[in-house]
Design an enzyme around this catalytic site. Sequence first.
Site, PDB file in Angstrom:
ATOM      1  N   ASP A 144     -30.158  54.622 -15.617  1.00 17.76           N
ATOM      2  CA  ASP A 144     -31.455  54.206 -16.127  1.00 17.76           C
ATOM      3  C   ASP A 144     -31.213  53.015 -17.065  1.00 17.76           C
ATOM      4  O   ASP A 144     -30.073  52.691 -17.412  1.00 17.76           O
ATOM      5  CB  ASP A 144     -32.201  55.354 -16.822  1.00 17.76           C
ATOM      6  CG  ASP A 144     -33.711  55.076 -16.841  1.00 17.76           C
ATOM      7  OD1 ASP A 144     -34.116  53.919 -16.608  1.00 17.76           O
ATOM      8  OD2 ASP A 144     -34.494  56.011 -17.101  1.00 17.76           O
TER       9      ASP A 144
HETATM   10  C1  NOJ Z   1     -36.745  53.158 -17.692  1.00 19.58           C
HETATM   11  C2  NOJ Z   1     -37.403  54.301 -16.997  1.00 19.58           C
HETATM   12  O1  NOJ Z   1     -36.959  55.533 -17.525  1.00 19.58           O
HETATM   13  C3  NOJ Z   1     -37.175  54.306 -15.491  1.00 19.58           C
HETATM   14  O2  NOJ Z   1     -37.935  55.324 -14.915  1.00 19.58           O
HETATM   15  C4  NOJ Z   1     -37.519  52.964 -14.920  1.00 19.58           C
HETATM   16  O3  NOJ Z   1     -37.366  52.988 -13.527  1.00 19.58           O
HETATM   17  C5  NOJ Z   1     -36.624  51.929 -15.560  1.00 19.58           C
HETATM   18  N1  NOJ Z   1     -36.888  51.907 -16.990  1.00 19.58           N
HETATM   19  C6  NOJ Z   1     -36.801  50.532 -14.969  1.00 19.58           C
HETATM   20  O4  NOJ Z   1     -37.991  49.989 -15.341  1.00 19.58           O
END
Ligand code: NOJ
Length: 740
Positions: free
Chosen positions: A283
């Site tokens: 993430d």
């Molecule tokens: C953080 C989020 O937790 C995740 O779900 C998302 O896909 C990413 N950022 C990218 O934007």
Amino acid sequence: MNRIFSFSLVLVVSFTLPGYAQRKTIDQRVDSLMKLMTLAEKVGQLNQYSGREVTGPASDRKNYLLNDIKNGKVGSMLNVKGVKDTREIQSIALQSRLKIPLLFSLDVIHGYKTVFPIPLAESASWDLDIIKQSAQVAATESAASGIHWTFAPMVDIARDPRWGRVMEGAGEDTYLGAQIAKTRVLGFQGEQLGAVDRIMACAKHFAAYGASMAGRDYNPVDISEQQLHEIYLPPFKAAADAGVATFMNSFNTFNGIPATGNAYLQRDILKGQWNYKGFVVSDWGSIKEMTPWGFAKNLNYAAEKAILAGSDMDMESEAYKKELENLVNNGKVDLKYVDEAVRRILYKKFELGLFDNPYKFSDEKREAKVMNDPKYKDIAKLAAQKSIVLLKNDNATLPLSKGLKNIALIGPLVNAKRDQAGSWVVYADTANMVSVYEGLQKKYAKNVKLSYAQGTGIDDALTNGFPEAVNAAKNADVVVMVLGESWDMSGEAKSRTDICLPGQQEALFKAVKATGKPVVVVLMAGRPLVFNTIAAQADAIVYAWFLGDQGGNAIADVLVGDYNPSGKLPISFPRNVGQIPIFYNYYNTGRPVTKPSDIRYKSAYIDSPNDPRFAFGHGLSYTTFAYNDLKLDQATLQKGQSLKLSFKLTNTGKVVGEEVAQLYIHDQFASIVRPVKELKDFVKVKLKPGESKVINFELTPEKLAFYQEKIGWTTEPGTFKVMIGTASNDIKLEGNFELK
Ligand code: NOJ
């Protein structure tokens, strides 16, 4: 000549032979490419940057990123979209030595150009067909805009409505969540990667992110192994079985170890036990965040932990980029781990067909043709209609009666457009969302007077708009109040400790209700809210979540009776925050409350009932359904066999309606305590007035299994109760059988 021949032969073979043969061919192509790659180029494939700065104005970071792309130090970009930009950035990647194309990824969560209901809302439809169509449209639009890969579906089970991200998942139930996970994956990806109207999906966040302590985002998770396997993992397994191309790990810990550095989750379970062949992206920044966690003392150690634990791609930590070559060169990380990650990523690029045509998804003509296709609005409208849940309807207040002359529309969300688009808007013009006011205006043209008063803001302390609202109510035949949260009160990093209706909205309701006029309340939110006065006193309540593009039209259809609501809650609605976590599949305890009037020394609260305000599976219709004639084809279920159940469902009302019939079981005694109810199947059926249908369900021993620490999935002989009903708290038919 020979080279041309063998190249085209490889192409022909790779496109005509499915399954094993195709895998072998791609494997060979990956092998050949990897032989040419330097360690730096391999590490480059594991690096993912966000492209906002790349497409934005010139800056130091922009130059830095562009140089990295040109030098083969980037495998994927997120947040670059549109044919123009993706073409431009891809052309820079193709200037690198090995010309390896980039993967373009984006959070296409509930639509791209056409905005669909937020995922939690769509899950309230319990309608796998419309959920699939919605993912297909999102895939078609984003694929036409140069996107190869969405960071969806989020398949985290969520039992805590304080957590802002409940809006992004399928709610609290594992079985429903697994069905929806599979459906969304197939909707985004199609049967096989590579079609120009489909994109790769990503099952996130692996794992157990939904169990974040106290509903606070990015918080630790502390659950048992049994809960992990039984409650949180099955939707991920369903996504993996459906062929999801990628996984994303999560910001939380499990057993004290951040998921990104957690080899048990990623290597043992995902890539080991499940034999998962896709790749895992971290993430955003989750590799470098292992340092503030107090787990990795610096970026170098974080990179080592992450790659060894099975995180293949680094989203925006620059940990692999900065540290991995050294880690390999000084022997801390065996090259095989880097190779494995690179192989998984390249494989997907081949599968998508990007080596054969890196601009395959970036076609201007297709983009122009696909965007704004009116048929997508129809699908968005159907999805919005099906997502609406009618929570309450006293004295058949809804649908609104025909002879109305004057309707007062009151509340801060009557004209909401941006709010209805929900949290994840990536391309849509939110000014185009249809408001409730506009939806009703179309229904009533000039025949009915619509008066409007805002009354108060969403989160205001002010009450000076109350008199105008009360006045509007006094002059109306019926009042429709549109209340709720704003779009940015749910979603990532939007946890709340108080999930009551914000501001003065419930006070506004009381003032309006005091006029004595019938009051219909439409609630918009990205989570279950607490609204006790409204729950008790409103004449009708329509839960409208955030429904996207066509929200106002769909709500108007429900209000006037052009659409008969059919949604059911995919998550329990608490009476107050103190009950959280609250979910239907709880354990009985040794001291259950058997009579609400006697709670002394029982597992109870002295200031609130235990049960939720609105239960999982609840949702009303403008018609009624009767459940009759439950039959079990045998009294015992043997290993290797299945038990067939049937019952008769009848529409006993006056209008066509759809019912979601739900099958629950209860394992009465077991070597570990079992939930009072577990959803095991459901069906959504449309019936005309007076029409009946025999519904069949099937139970197998596998469906009755549970997870026991140190043993794994297991079944035990014993008595099971089956319950079929219209909601988890409204069971209509019951039976028993023995599992042998
Ligand atoms: C953080 C989020 O937790 C995740 O779900 C998302 O896909 C990413 N950022 C990218 O934007």
